[in-house]
Scaffold this active site. Structure first.
Site, PDB file in Angstrom:
ATOM      1  CG  ASP A 389      -1.957  -1.049   1.222  1.00 22.16           C
ATOM      2  OD1 ASP A 389      -2.205  -1.610   0.146  1.00 22.16           O
ATOM      3  OD2 ASP A 389      -2.519  -1.327   2.301  1.00 22.16           O
ATOM      4  CD  GLN A 390       0.090   7.118  -1.896  1.00 22.67           C
ATOM      5  OE1 GLN A 390      -1.086   6.903  -2.148  1.00 22.67           O
ATOM      6  NE2 GLN A 390       0.665   8.275  -2.161  1.00 22.67           N
TER       7      GLN A 390
END
Length: 543
Positions: A389-390
């Site tokens: 995930d970012q």
């Protein structure tokens, strides 16, 4: 409207927060806390309901000056809640015969029910079933008898070879006539039985045809009613423009409004504010009551407006209002270093910083893949074997060739690659170790969030071990056996999991300066040399 008393700390914003990704400002939290106190005093039974609901407050400046807030709840109108001053629905759903189409639908419903419950229809249906079973059995029995008779005739024919010729010819002729007569009898009997069945089908069919015709008419009237509701379901915006719900969604690129569109708290609040000439200043929405089974909702916690139902609506309603840009369009990875932990001609292992995308997005191109391509311009193939995930930091494996990618991907499919994450949870938990098995599926109304769904979700398994606890937090080691999107975040936050969100989780918990989730270690076999690999990083946070 409930008026607010303000002081120097209650700063009013120059621009409205982006409603789908924000932390409520102080004045909005103050209004929300006031509403929560009113809910405790006037509606204490809400916390004992099977599931809770979203409430919202909108801080506004009325025409005459001052500052106050409006309040609303998500869902259809609930008379038992109206002891508090909630704003009305954007549009009251039709009841009784408010629309001509509704009157026609009600009339059709009555006729369908009358036909389906009539003695004549029930008798015709039962008679058809009875005759269908009888004719099937009778024809089958007649065919069996005919087959048995034919078998007997064939036996007599074979044995007739020992008879005198004249006697034999006479027997063969009699057997042939007998076969022909029995064949005609079987055909006549079959026709007779089929005719009896056809009569029963016709009797039932007249009722069935009438019922199906009425249902088709009802469907047509329902579509007309939906269109009529759409036309009267008007949303206002900050420029004084009104649009019906169908147009709002089609203008946003969505063909049909989802069920319940416009019944969330935020659209109700803005609608009333614009109708009364009030200026919206700040928004806060929170969950009140027990959490639902699928989504992650915590009593009293703030959540942004949903995307599936509200984003098209609010995109229209906030025209004419100064709104801050979507923070998700900001490149939080800009200026951050992508550390290389291992590299050779086949693959690269990097330590991704929090905030950097794994692959280029629609608006942000800077990413792990973009940086690797820049450093290794001869790399080919899909490259990205797995993603983070970012907001998650830590180890990522990137293949530099198609062959390496294929072999690494197979290890992920075979679950022979072992990953270890560390996280800090928002609160201490009682367990010391264990496993979490909660199937996950995309929440189509609130992308990219995931939710627990036992019927449609994909299996997801996480092993965990508590490393350290304080009075307020838990440092935990997480080993995902499967690799579902947001798996660790949901398994930690969900009530059926650890029921403790990861610190800084802006989707399933409380936003902070970062998501305290880090991919610390990975074990795999080098795709080309078959050498066991174990790569580890330092944890960038402490409890």
């Amino acid at each position: 409207m409930v008026y607010l008393t303000t002081n120097e700390q209650d700063l009013l914003p120059d621009s409205f927060e982006y409603p789908h990704f924000y932390t409520p400002i102080a004045i909005a939290k103050k209004a929300a806390l006031d509403l929560q106190n009113r809910l405790k005093q006037n509606l204490p039974e809400l916390v004992d309901q099977p599931t809770g609901r979203m409430f919202g407050v909108l801080v506004v400046q009325p025409k005459g000056g001052g500052l106050g807030y409006l309040s609303a709840y998500s869902g259809e109108l609930q008379p038992e809640l109206e002891i508090l001053p909630f704003v009305p629905p954007v549009h009251k759903l039709p009841k009784g015969e408010d629309f001509p189409e509704m009157a026609a639908i009600n009339a059709i419903n009555k006729e369908v029910i009358a036909l389906e419950e009539s003695d004549a229809f029930i008798s015709a249906e039962q008679q058809l079933k009875k005759i269908a079973e009888e004719t099937k059995e009778n024809i089958l029995a007649a065919k069996k008898a005919a087959k048995k008779s034919k078998f007997e005739r064939d036996r007599l024919r074979k044995e007739s070879i020992h008879l005198p010729e004249k006697e034999r010819q006479k027997l063969l002729e009699d057997l042939s006539n007998q076969g022909a007569n029995e064949g005609m009898d079987l055909r006549r009997f079959t026709r007779s039985e089929n005719l009896r069945l056809e009569k029963a089908i016709n009797v039932y069919g007249k009722f069935h045809e009438r019922i199906e015709m009425l249902k088709t008419q009802r469907k047509t009237k329902s579509i007309e009613l939906q269109e009529a509701i759409f036309k009267s379901f008007i949303f206002l915006n900050g420029e004084g423009e009104g649009k019906n719900v169908k147009t709002v969604f089609t203008d946003f690129g969505v063909n049909e409004p989802p069920a319940g569109a416009g019944e969330c708290a935020a659209p109700k609040l803005f609608q009333y504010a614009f109708q009364q000439g009030m200026k919206p200043m700040a928004l806060a929405e929170f969950w009140w009551g027990p959490p639902p089974n699928s989504e992650i909702r915590e009593h009293g916690k703030f959540y942004p407006a949903c995307k599936g139902k509200c984003r098209p609506i609010l995109a229209h309603m906030l025209k004419g209002v100064s709104v801050k840009p979507n923070p998700l369009l900001e490149n939080f990875g800009a200026g951050k270093k992508l550390e290389v932990l291992f590299e050779d001609e086949h693959l690269v292992v990097v330590n991704k910083p929090a905030g950097m995308l794994s692959v280029p997005g629609r608006h942000i191109k800077d990413s792990v893949k973009a940086r690797i391509l820049e450093k290794y311009p001869n790399a080919n193939g899909p490259m990205i074997v797995h993603r983070l995930d970012q907001d998650t930091s830590g180890i990522m494996i990137v293949a530099l060739s198609k062959k390496a990618h294929k072999l690494l991907q197979q290890q992920f499919l075979d679950r022979t690659i072992h990953k270890t994450y560390f996280a800090i949870l928002e609160k201490p938990i009682e367990e010391t170790s264990g496993k979490i098995e909660l199937p996950l599926v995309l929440d189509i109304h609130n992308r990219p969030m995931q939710m627990v769904h036992y019927e449609h979700g994909r299996p997801a398994l996480t092993l965990y071990e508590v490393i350290q606890k304080t009075a307020n937090q838990t440092l935990i080691k997480l080993n995902p056996i499967t690799g579902r999107s947001h798996q660790l975040r949901v398994h930690c936050a969900h009530q059926l999991g650890l029921h403790a969100p990861i610190v800084g989780d802006n989707l399933y918990g409380t936003p902070s300066e970062r998501l305290f989730l880090h991919s610390r270690e990975v074990e795999f076999v080098h795709p080309m040399t078959n050498k066991p690999m174990k790569i580890r990083t330092e944890i960038p946070f402490t409890i």
